[in-house]
Design a protein around this motif. Sequence first.
Motif: not given
Length: 215
Positions: A134, A137, A143
Amino acid sequence: MVRTLAVSDEEVAGLRTAAARRYDVALVLGAGDLPFDYLADLANTLDRPGVMVPGNHDRDLGGFSQRRGLWMRAGHPCDWPGPAGFENADVRVVDVAGLRIAGLGGCLRYRPGPNQWSEAEQARRARRLVRIARRARRKDGRTVDVLLTHAPPRHCGDREDGPHRGFECLHPLVEALRPRLLVHGHIHPHGEPVPDRMLGSTRVVNVVGRKVVDV
């Protein structure tokens, strides 16, 4: 589309030779339990980068890091014991050959030794991997394309004997990361057909020996 050569658990005769170049792959994925010199030979013969996670029969690769081109462990320079030409993606997110790959090595603990984890331990490692993915990202919007593991998710091609039971925690990990592909090893088919499986929109591929996989 990126063509990958995924390998795990069993050496394949001929892959160390120039004949392996016929696969025309951009990347080698190692899902564990292969001799490191075999993996290094693949990367060298194919002249392609590799990404791997350790299996339960591999040596412990924890604690190693690279700083300014030098391998370090416990603050001291050292030799990298893993396969030359490969990045270790265990509890890491790496970008190689246009793919973002998250890794989680090892299997369910069944005896003393490295790269074996209880369900609770692997779940903690999986949650850490989600946090890392995360953060990556948030930086660039990308992703995870491939989740590379040694053991499979529970009830997704695993077995009922202790060493070959899959991890329950891989289900919430797949749900959180939503990779296009999950590649694992560890489960030897012994001549049985091994169809790909689906977890939501994620294709789950069991690789023992070798398999060419398009991502």
